[in-house]
Design a protein around this motif. Structure first.
Motif, mmCIF file in Angstrom:
data_model
loop_
_atom_site.group_PDB
_atom_site.id
_atom_site.type_symbol
_atom_site.label_atom_id
_atom_site.label_comp_id
_atom_site.label_asym_id
_atom_site.label_seq_id
_atom_site.Cartn_x
_atom_site.Cartn_y
_atom_site.Cartn_z
ATOM 1 N N HIS A 134 0.801 -1.222 0.000
ATOM 2 C CA HIS A 134 0.000 0.000 0.000
ATOM 3 C C HIS A 134 0.833 1.271 0.000
ATOM 4 C CE1 HIS A 134 -3.009 -2.752 1.980
ATOM 5 N NE2 HIS A 134 -3.697 -2.242 0.976
ATOM 6 N N PHE A 135 0.268 2.312 -0.627
ATOM 7 C CA PHE A 135 0.670 3.688 -0.393
ATOM 8 C C PHE A 135 -0.303 4.183 0.668
ATOM 9 C CE2 PHE A 135 -0.056 8.171 -0.673
ATOM 10 C CZ PHE A 135 1.221 8.686 -0.751
ATOM 11 N N ILE A 136 0.214 4.790 1.735
ATOM 12 C CA ILE A 136 -0.629 5.271 2.816
ATOM 13 C C ILE A 136 -0.406 6.761 2.991
ATOM 14 C CG2 ILE A 136 -1.172 5.077 5.271
ATOM 15 C CD1 ILE A 136 0.018 2.171 5.008
ATOM 16 N N CYS A 137 -1.503 7.509 2.907
ATOM 17 C CA CYS A 137 -1.420 8.953 3.093
ATOM 18 C C CYS A 137 -1.235 9.254 4.574
ATOM 19 C CB CYS A 137 -2.680 9.635 2.571
ATOM 20 S SG CYS A 137 -2.617 11.433 2.771
ATOM 21 N N LYS A 138 -0.176 9.959 4.910
ATOM 22 C CA LYS A 138 0.122 10.285 6.294
ATOM 23 C C LYS A 138 -0.826 11.345 6.842
ATOM 24 C CE LYS A 138 4.427 11.137 7.121
ATOM 25 N NZ LYS A 138 5.859 11.478 7.045
ATOM 26 N N SER A 139 -1.543 12.039 5.962
ATOM 27 C CA SER A 139 -2.463 13.075 6.423
ATOM 28 C C SER A 139 -3.855 12.527 6.697
ATOM 29 C CB SER A 139 -2.557 14.198 5.387
ATOM 30 O OG SER A 139 -1.307 14.825 5.239
ATOM 31 N N CYS A 140 -4.430 11.795 5.736
ATOM 32 C CA CYS A 140 -5.812 11.337 5.892
ATOM 33 C C CYS A 140 -5.935 9.841 6.144
ATOM 34 C CB CYS A 140 -6.647 11.725 4.665
ATOM 35 S SG CYS A 140 -6.227 10.812 3.156
ATOM 36 N N GLY A 141 -4.846 9.073 5.970
ATOM 37 C CA GLY A 141 -4.876 7.644 6.229
ATOM 38 C C GLY A 141 -5.375 6.787 5.086
ATOM 39 N N THR A 142 -5.740 7.392 3.967
ATOM 40 C CA THR A 142 -6.225 6.629 2.831
ATOM 41 C C THR A 142 -5.155 5.664 2.355
ATOM 42 O OG1 THR A 142 -7.671 8.422 2.123
ATOM 43 C CG2 THR A 142 -7.080 6.804 0.454
ATOM 44 N N MET A 143 -5.567 4.438 2.035
ATOM 45 C CA MET A 143 -4.617 3.443 1.536
ATOM 46 C C MET A 143 -4.951 3.117 0.090
ATOM 47 S SD MET A 143 -5.764 0.220 3.820
ATOM 48 C CE MET A 143 -7.450 -0.317 3.934
ATOM 49 N N THR A 144 -3.906 3.080 -0.724
ATOM 50 C CA THR A 144 -4.046 2.785 -2.141
ATOM 51 C C THR A 144 -3.166 1.582 -2.455
ATOM 52 O OG1 THR A 144 -4.348 5.144 -2.586
ATOM 53 C CG2 THR A 144 -3.804 3.731 -4.467
ATOM 54 N N PRO A 145 -3.748 0.533 -3.061
ATOM 55 C CA PRO A 145 -2.949 -0.660 -3.372
ATOM 56 C C PRO A 145 -1.807 -0.358 -4.338
ATOM 57 C CG PRO A 145 -5.281 -1.124 -3.591
ATOM 58 C CD PRO A 145 -5.145 0.369 -3.432
ATOM 59 N N ILE A 146 -0.679 -1.001 -4.101
ATOM 60 C CA ILE A 146 0.476 -0.951 -5.002
ATOM 61 C C ILE A 146 0.673 -2.375 -5.503
ATOM 62 C CG2 ILE A 146 2.954 -0.498 -5.210
ATOM 63 C CD1 ILE A 146 2.706 1.304 -2.738
#
Length: 140
Positions: free
Chosen positions: A92-104
């Motif tokens: 995953h890519f994880i946004c440090k601001s909002c916590g959204t996770m995007t598959p890699i």
């Protein structure tokens, strides 16, 4: 993964169906991102005021061990989210601001294995952290 499937996995592994576990899973199902154990506990207390943080954390960790949930560490605290079943092996890519996770869909394990001949690798953990496009625009 959904709440019903998660409850069945718990049952199949000898864990009782409780209203608190069901509510905990329902809370996590509301998010498409990792959520801190602290936030899950606070939401759970709205309905179960006597729920202890330790009990919530133990349940989250048990569910992670059963691959119902995944977890990551953000700002020194574990955050949990439903295990992704639709993407196969991924990270995953994880946004440090909002916590959204995007598959890699790429995995560096083959490169690691080639650098460690004669070693047995049992598991690995790989995540990329930063800011998602939305948070970059909105400066979350």
């Amino acid at each position: 993964m959904n709440v019903e499937r998660a409850l069945q996995i718990l049952k199949d592994n000898g864990y009782k169906h409780t209203k608190q576990r069901e509510k905990l899973l329902e809370i996590l199902s509301l998010y498409d991102q990792y959520v801190s154990a602290q936030n899950v506990w606070k939401r759970l207390q709205e309905e179960f005021s006597g729920a202890s943080y330790d009990t919530v954390y133990r349940n989250l960790y048990t569910m992670a061990e059963l691959s119902i949930l995944e977890y990551t560490v953000l700002n020194g605290e574990k955050h949990f989210g439903f295990h992704c079943e639709t993407h196969g092996h991924h990270h995953h890519f994880i946004c440090k601001s909002c916590g959204t996770m995007t598959p890699i869909d790429v995995c560096p394990i083959e490169k690691v294995e080639s650098n460690l001949p004669n070693y047995q690798i049992d598991n690995h953990f790989f995540e990329v952290y930063g800011q998602c496009p939305s948070c970059q625009i909105n400066q979350c």
